[in-house]
Scaffold this active site. Structure first.
Site, PDB file in Angstrom:
ATOM      1  N   HIS A   1       0.868  -1.214   0.031  1.00  9.68           N
ATOM      2  CA  HIS A   1       0.016   0.032  -0.043  1.00  9.68           C
ATOM      3  C   HIS A   1       0.973   1.155   0.043  1.00  9.68           C
ATOM      4  CE1 HIS A   1      -3.690  -2.206   0.573  1.00  9.68           C
ATOM      5  NE2 HIS A   1      -3.432  -2.750   1.383  1.00  9.68           N
TER       6      HIS A   1
ATOM      7  N   ASP B   1      -2.692 -10.258  -2.607  1.00  8.66           N
ATOM      8  CA  ASP B   1      -3.198  -9.825  -1.367  1.00  8.66           C
ATOM      9  C   ASP B   1      -4.702  -9.499  -1.631  1.00  8.66           C
ATOM     10  OD1 ASP B   1      -2.259  -8.650   1.401  1.00  8.66           O
ATOM     11  OD2 ASP B   1      -3.977  -7.389   0.574  1.00  8.66           O
TER      12      ASP B   1
ATOM     13  N   HIS C   1      -6.276  -7.070  -0.736  1.00 11.77           N
ATOM     14  CA  HIS C   1      -6.437  -5.552  -0.967  1.00 11.77           C
ATOM     15  C   HIS C   1      -5.746  -5.215  -2.215  1.00 11.77           C
ATOM     16  CE1 HIS C   1      -7.102  -5.921   3.487  1.00 11.77           C
ATOM     17  NE2 HIS C   1      -8.044  -5.141   3.394  1.00 11.77           N
TER      18      HIS C   1
ATOM     19  N   ASP D   1      -4.538 -12.788   2.952  1.00  9.97           N
ATOM     20  CA  ASP D   1      -6.195 -12.227   3.642  1.00  9.97           C
ATOM     21  C   ASP D   1      -7.148 -12.509   2.677  1.00  9.97           C
ATOM     22  OD1 ASP D   1      -4.641 -10.373   2.172  1.00  9.97           O
ATOM     23  OD2 ASP D   1      -4.880  -8.603   3.536  1.00  9.97           O
TER      24      ASP D   1
HETATM   25  C1  SP5 Z   1      -1.201  -5.069   3.993  1.00  8.60           C
HETATM   26  C2  SP5 Z   1      -2.597  -5.063   4.362  1.00  8.60           C
HETATM   27  O1  SP5 Z   1      -3.304  -6.125   4.007  1.00  8.60           O
HETATM   28  N1  SP5 Z   1      -3.343  -4.063   4.410  1.00  8.60           N
HETATM   29  C3  SP5 Z   1      -4.549  -3.880   4.706  1.00  8.60           C
HETATM   30  C4  SP5 Z   1      -5.070  -2.425   5.531  1.00  8.60           C
HETATM   31  C5  SP5 Z   1      -6.388  -2.559   5.514  1.00  8.60           C
HETATM   32  N2  SP5 Z   1      -7.216  -1.474   6.298  1.00  8.60           N
HETATM   33  C6  SP5 Z   1      -8.295  -1.487   6.273  1.00  8.60           C
HETATM   34  C7  SP5 Z   1      -9.086  -0.694   7.208  1.00  8.60           C
HETATM   35  C8  SP5 Z   1     -10.638  -0.976   7.143  1.00  8.60           C
HETATM   36  C9  SP5 Z   1     -10.976  -1.714   8.372  1.00  8.60           C
HETATM   37  N3  SP5 Z   1     -12.611  -2.110   7.959  1.00  8.60           N
HETATM   38  C10 SP5 Z   1     -12.862  -2.987   8.925  1.00  8.60           C
HETATM   39  C11 SP5 Z   1     -14.024  -4.069   8.733  1.00  8.60           C
HETATM   40  C12 SP5 Z   1     -13.698  -5.071   9.570  1.00  8.60           C
HETATM   41  N4  SP5 Z   1     -15.146  -5.998   9.609  1.00  8.60           N
HETATM   42 ZN    ZN Z   2      -4.320  -6.910   2.473  1.00  6.32          ZN
END
Ligand code: SP5
Ligand code: ZN
Length: 340
Positions: free
Chosen positions: A161, A195, A197, A284
């Site tokens: 990211h 990943d 994301h 993930d």
């Molecule tokens: C490296 C990596 O996988 N980074 C991911 C960062 C994600 N941050 C997301 C924050 C949004 C959280 N939403 C939470 C929902 C839980 N049910």
């Molecule tokens: Zn991720």
């Protein structure tokens, strides 16, 4: 298989992150993730774990902005010097939209300029841990250049990211990009990001380059972080036009559907004929991941890795996300076994 890992990651342990709605939760990207993976790696006879070599700042500055790296280096000392009421972690409360050219001078102004969200928390050891994580990636790249068929960088913090000049999503230095850029001096490179994301930082760094093909398969930003980047119509720019591909997936994607999309991504890589492959291996996508809504099983992760290994390219595997700690060990073994 050569695996690069350092204990230095333990110095980066933010006490919390902020979820949607302002909810403070324990930091999901925690040191225990590495312990679970190490425990699993100790059960097999092919995991050859090494301490990374220090490559210095040059290969990092080749993909990241100098002022951004300076910010990471001094942020913690500057933060303590402001005598904050709660000094546990540096997190800004104001974010730059970057629609105006001014870079702010104050620490919190710069924090909001260089950070994308409330999950890239800076603590005392963040910079050192991030440098060491990048050195794991560089060491893995170096061993593949020296003729190893594959190598695994057990990176923490993760990197995909982090863009040229910003941190976000638990990431500060883009390990996959640093490795891919090093490899690009020897031949063309494809980066495949699996990943859950979108690998927005990797996309940002190579967006105008034709010598590094970047592909990310991820949860559709229409329902998932990082929301503003990772759509299918983003294809690169300038000389890099046509050398970036996003494959957004619906929530609930299962093994079969995932493997079908992966097949399309692998076809793009075959057509590009790279000399090297870098895989941003986030776990993930696993069905029980607390952050994920994609339903890939451990067997599915093994199948994904086999399809990637079938490309038969010298491959650098980079650890990214994955927060179902109890399953991380078996999932990483399922993935790496395809390359042994
Ligand atoms: C490296 C990596 O996988 N980074 C991911 C960062 C994600 N941050 C997301 C924050 C949004 C959280 N939403 C939470 C929902 C839980 N049910
Ligand atoms: Zn991720």
């Amino acid at each position: 298989m050569k695996i690069f890992y350092s204990e230095t990651h333990r110095r980066h342990e933010p006490p919390f992150e902020v979820f949607d709605g302002g909810l403070r939760v324990p930091y999901l990207e925690n040191p225990d993730r590495m312990d679970k993976i190490l425990t699993a790696l100790r059960t097999v006879n092919w995991a050859d774990i090494h301490t990374p070599t220090d490559f210095g700042l040059d290969p990092i500055l080749a993909v990241h902005d100098k002022e951004y790296l300076d910010f990471l280096a001094s942020a913690w000392t500057e933060w303590l010097a402001t005598a904050p009421q709660d000094s546990s972690t540096l997190l800004p409360a104001t974010f730059a939209l970057r629609r105006h050219p001014h870079k702010p001078k104050s620490l919190l102004g710069r924090a909001g300029y260089y950070m994308m969200d409330l999950s890239a928390c800076i603590v005392e050891g963040t910079y050192q841990a991030s440098l060491t994580s990048a050195n794991c990636a560089l060491s893995a790249a170096e061993s593949v250049v020296s003729g190893q068929r594959s190598a695994f960088a057990l990176c923490r913090p993760p990197g995909h990211h982090a863009g040229k000049d910003y941190a976000g999503g638990y990431c500060f230095i883009n390990n996959a990009a640093v490795a891919a850029n090093l490899l690009s001096q020897k031949g063309s490179v494809a980066v495949l990001d699996v990943d859950y994301h979108c690998g927005n930082g990797t996309q940002d760094i190579f967006y105008d380059r034709a010598d590094v093909l970047t592909i990310s398969i991820h949860a559709d930003p229409d329902y998932e972080y990082p929301s503003y980047i990772g759509f299918a119509d983003e294809r690169g720019e300038g000389r890099g036009l046509g050398y970036h591909h996003n494959f957004p997936l619906p929530a609930g994607t299962d093994d079969t559907a995932y493997l079908e999309t992966l097949g399309q991504a692998l076809q793009k890589i075959r057509e590009f004929k790279p000399a090297y492959l870098v895989v941003s291996a986030g776990m993930d996508i696993y069905a029980d991941d607390p952050l994920g809504r994609i339903k890939v099983t451990t067997e599915g992760i093994g199948e994904i890795a086999k399809s990637i290994a079938d490309l038969d390219l010298p491959t650098v595997i980079i650890m990214e996300g994955g927060y179902a700690n109890a399953a991380l060990g078996k999932n990483i073994l399922a993935f790496l076994s395809a390359f042994v």
